[in-house]
Design a protein around this motif. Structure first.
Motif, PDB file in Angstrom:
ATOM      1  N   ALA A  62      48.726 -91.876  99.970  1.00 50.11           N
ATOM      2  CA  ALA A  62      49.244 -93.160 100.273  1.00 50.11           C
ATOM      3  C   ALA A  62      48.075 -94.011 101.186  1.00 50.11           C
ATOM      4  CB  ALA A  62      50.564 -93.176 101.188  1.00 50.11           C
ATOM      5  N   ILE A  63      47.466 -93.222 102.162  1.00 44.23           N
ATOM      6  CA  ILE A  63      46.545 -94.039 102.802  1.00 44.23           C
ATOM      7  C   ILE A  63      45.232 -94.001 102.059  1.00 44.23           C
ATOM      8  CG2 ILE A  63      45.128 -93.414 104.811  1.00 44.23           C
ATOM      9  CD1 ILE A  63      47.220 -92.204 106.353  1.00 44.23           C
ATOM     10  N   LEU A  64      44.973 -93.056 101.168  1.00 45.34           N
ATOM     11  CA  LEU A  64      43.776 -93.048 100.295  1.00 45.34           C
ATOM     12  C   LEU A  64      44.131 -94.460  99.351  1.00 45.34           C
ATOM     13  CD1 LEU A  64      43.173 -89.348  99.900  1.00 45.34           C
ATOM     14  CD2 LEU A  64      41.908 -91.004 101.488  1.00 45.34           C
ATOM     15  N   LEU A  65      45.171 -94.544  98.779  1.00 45.10           N
ATOM     16  CA  LEU A  65      45.315 -95.539  97.880  1.00 45.10           C
ATOM     17  C   LEU A  65      45.238 -97.132  98.604  1.00 45.10           C
ATOM     18  CD1 LEU A  65      46.074 -96.414  94.868  1.00 45.10           C
ATOM     19  CD2 LEU A  65      48.632 -96.035  95.537  1.00 45.10           C
ATOM     20  N   LYS A  66      45.594 -97.196  99.710  1.00 44.94           N
ATOM     21  CA  LYS A  66      45.727 -98.392 100.548  1.00 44.94           C
ATOM     22  C   LYS A  66      44.272 -98.761 100.864  1.00 44.94           C
ATOM     23  CE  LYS A  66      49.910 -97.670 102.934  1.00 44.94           C
ATOM     24  NZ  LYS A  66      50.812 -97.338 104.354  1.00 44.94           N
ATOM     25  N   ILE A  67      43.434 -97.619 101.118  1.00 42.25           N
ATOM     26  CA  ILE A  67      42.056 -98.024 101.329  1.00 42.25           C
ATOM     27  C   ILE A  67      41.266 -98.473 100.085  1.00 42.25           C
ATOM     28  CG2 ILE A  67      39.912 -96.809 101.747  1.00 42.25           C
ATOM     29  CD1 ILE A  67      41.301 -94.994 103.725  1.00 42.25           C
ATOM     30  N   THR A  77      33.334-102.207  95.610  1.00 45.45           N
ATOM     31  CA  THR A  77      33.793-101.101  94.710  1.00 45.45           C
ATOM     32  C   THR A  77      32.844 -99.903  94.646  1.00 45.45           C
ATOM     33  OG1 THR A  77      32.067-102.180  92.969  1.00 45.45           O
ATOM     34  CG2 THR A  77      34.390-102.787  92.906  1.00 45.45           C
ATOM     35  N   SER A  78      31.770 -99.833  95.544  1.00 41.93           N
ATOM     36  CA  SER A  78      30.966 -98.757  95.920  1.00 41.93           C
ATOM     37  C   SER A  78      31.608 -97.762  96.855  1.00 41.93           C
ATOM     38  CB  SER A  78      29.779 -99.072  96.338  1.00 41.93           C
ATOM     39  OG  SER A  78      28.857 -98.330  97.051  1.00 41.93           O
ATOM     40  N   SER A  79      31.692 -96.382  96.361  1.00 36.19           N
ATOM     41  CA  SER A  79      32.273 -95.390  97.011  1.00 36.19           C
ATOM     42  C   SER A  79      31.765 -95.313  98.621  1.00 36.19           C
ATOM     43  CB  SER A  79      32.450 -94.033  96.583  1.00 36.19           C
ATOM     44  OG  SER A  79      31.011 -93.717  96.061  1.00 36.19           O
ATOM     45  N   ARG A  80      30.250 -95.409  98.481  1.00 39.49           N
ATOM     46  CA  ARG A  80      29.495 -95.321  99.761  1.00 39.49           C
ATOM     47  C   ARG A  80      29.721 -96.678 100.694  1.00 39.49           C
ATOM     48  NH1 ARG A  80      23.553 -92.781  98.014  1.00 39.49           N
ATOM     49  NH2 ARG A  80      24.558 -91.097  97.089  1.00 39.49           N
ATOM     50  N   GLU A  81      29.656 -97.857 100.075  1.00 37.34           N
ATOM     51  CA  GLU A  81      30.122 -98.840 100.821  1.00 37.34           C
ATOM     52  C   GLU A  81      31.666 -98.889 101.671  1.00 37.34           C
ATOM     53  OE1 GLU A  81      29.950-102.859 102.824  1.00 37.34           O
ATOM     54  OE2 GLU A  81      28.414-101.345 101.929  1.00 37.34           O
ATOM     55  N   ILE A  82      32.716 -98.226 100.765  1.00 31.89           N
ATOM     56  CA  ILE A  82      34.106 -98.078 101.245  1.00 31.89           C
ATOM     57  C   ILE A  82      33.837 -97.040 102.285  1.00 31.89           C
ATOM     58  CG2 ILE A  82      36.219 -97.221 100.589  1.00 31.89           C
ATOM     59  CD1 ILE A  82      35.702 -98.152  97.745  1.00 31.89           C
ATOM     60  N   GLN A  83      33.147 -95.971 101.997  1.00 31.12           N
ATOM     61  CA  GLN A  83      33.000 -95.186 103.403  1.00 31.12           C
ATOM     62  C   GLN A  83      32.581 -95.752 104.652  1.00 31.12           C
ATOM     63  OE1 GLN A  83      30.271 -91.941 102.785  1.00 31.12           O
ATOM     64  NE2 GLN A  83      30.562 -91.190 104.606  1.00 31.12           N
ATOM     65  N   TRP A  84      31.419 -96.807 104.387  1.00 31.57           N
ATOM     66  CA  TRP A  84      30.867 -97.064 105.618  1.00 31.57           C
ATOM     67  C   TRP A  84      31.808 -98.316 106.304  1.00 31.57           C
ATOM     68  CZ3 TRP A  84      30.055-102.163 107.640  1.00 31.57           C
ATOM     69  CH2 TRP A  84      28.923-102.210 108.300  1.00 31.57           C
ATOM     70  N   GLN A  85      32.474 -98.970 105.422  1.00 32.71           N
ATOM     71  CA  GLN A  85      33.756 -99.637 105.903  1.00 32.71           C
ATOM     72  C   GLN A  85      34.617 -99.106 106.699  1.00 32.71           C
ATOM     73  OE1 GLN A  85      33.737-103.076 105.950  1.00 32.71           O
ATOM     74  NE2 GLN A  85      32.050-103.471 104.663  1.00 32.71           N
ATOM     75  N   CYS A  86      35.059 -97.793 106.307  1.00 35.45           N
ATOM     76  CA  CYS A  86      36.143 -97.058 106.958  1.00 35.45           C
ATOM     77  C   CYS A  86      35.710 -96.435 107.918  1.00 35.45           C
ATOM     78  CB  CYS A  86      36.775 -95.724 106.228  1.00 35.45           C
ATOM     79  SG  CYS A  86      37.622 -96.225 104.758  1.00 35.45           S
TER      80      CYS A  86
END
Length: 90
Positions: A62-67, A77-86
């Motif tokens: 659920a948390i991963l889907l929200k992210i 859309t970049s997984s690296r950018e999503i990681q950086w944002q988190c």
């Protein structure tokens, strides 16, 4: 039942921001949170986990889907950018 990491949106041990207070009614974030927690059946995700007997606790889907959905809604859309944002943006 899968073994997931414990989490609380009202925790304030590591940061001074209470995540429950940040979710304001009428916002996209609030709607996404309520939709995933209350209306979407995530059992197909839970069926894939087999760590109830042993192994490390996993992150709740659920948390991963929200992210992922929040990031995509913001145009990330970049997984690296999503990681950086988190890691950098609470």
């Amino acid at each position: 039942m899968p073994n997931f990491r414990k989490y609380s949106y009202s925790q304030d041990a590591m940061v001074v921001i209470n995540f429950e207070d940040q979710l304001q009614p009428g916002t996209f974030e609030f709607t996404l949170h309520r939709l995933i927690d209350g209306h979407i059946d995530l059992s197909p995700f839970y069926d894939k986990y087999s760590n109830d007997q042993g192994g490390r606790a996993a992150y709740d889907p659920a948390i991963l889907l929200k992210i992922i959905l929040f990031a995509y809604a913001k145009g990330i859309t970049s997984s690296r950018e999503i990681q950086w944002q988190c890691e950098n943006n609470i």
